[in-house]
Motif scaffolding. Structure first.
Motif: not given
Length: 130
Positions: A51-72
């Motif tokens: 569960n901790a690994t899943d939350r961490l991976q989800h958090g990383i994906r969320h931050v990466e997607m947010s950064r990409d959307i901000e750049e768009l």
């Protein structure tokens, strides 16, 4: 009027187009991966480590997607500045931004000097998506 030549503006517009396509692909892939992971884990019971690994991976994906959307959003804003003739002009001092800075960072809003001042006055903070 812009201090950049038509050839430079064309080159910069092409860089923006290429980066936009790359970011859209990454965002689309991240959304598909998140959906696949969510459907693939339905009914799966894991331990606390899973569960901790899943939350961490989800958090990383969320931050990466947010950064990409901000750049768009920044790319779209740069295109609007190109269309209205204000592209390449520093939003703070209103002086031209050097062409080599724009080639390295086509969405730049500030000249290097003003950007340095801005970063000193607005230090970036790490964000916790959860």
């Amino acid at each position: 009027m812009s201090h950049l030549s038509d050839a430079q503006l064309h080159q910069l517009r092409k860089k923006l187009d290429e980066r936009e396509a790359e970011l859209q692909s990454q965002v689309r892939g991240a959304r598909e991966a998140a959906a696949d992971q969510a459907s693939g884990q339905a009914g799966v019971v894991g331990d606390q480590g899973d569960n901790a690994t899943d939350r961490l991976q989800h958090g990383i994906r969320h931050v990466e997607m947010s950064r990409d959307i901000e750049e768009l959003v920044e790319i779209e804003a740069a295109r609007r500045r190109m269309d209205d003739g204000s592209y390449g002009q520093c939003v703070d001092c209103h002086q031209p931004i050097e062409a080599r800075r724009l080639l390295a960072h086509p969405t730049a809003l500030r000249c290097a000097l003003c950007q340095g001042r801005y970063e000193q006055m607005h230090p970036s903070r790490l964000r916790d998506p959860g």
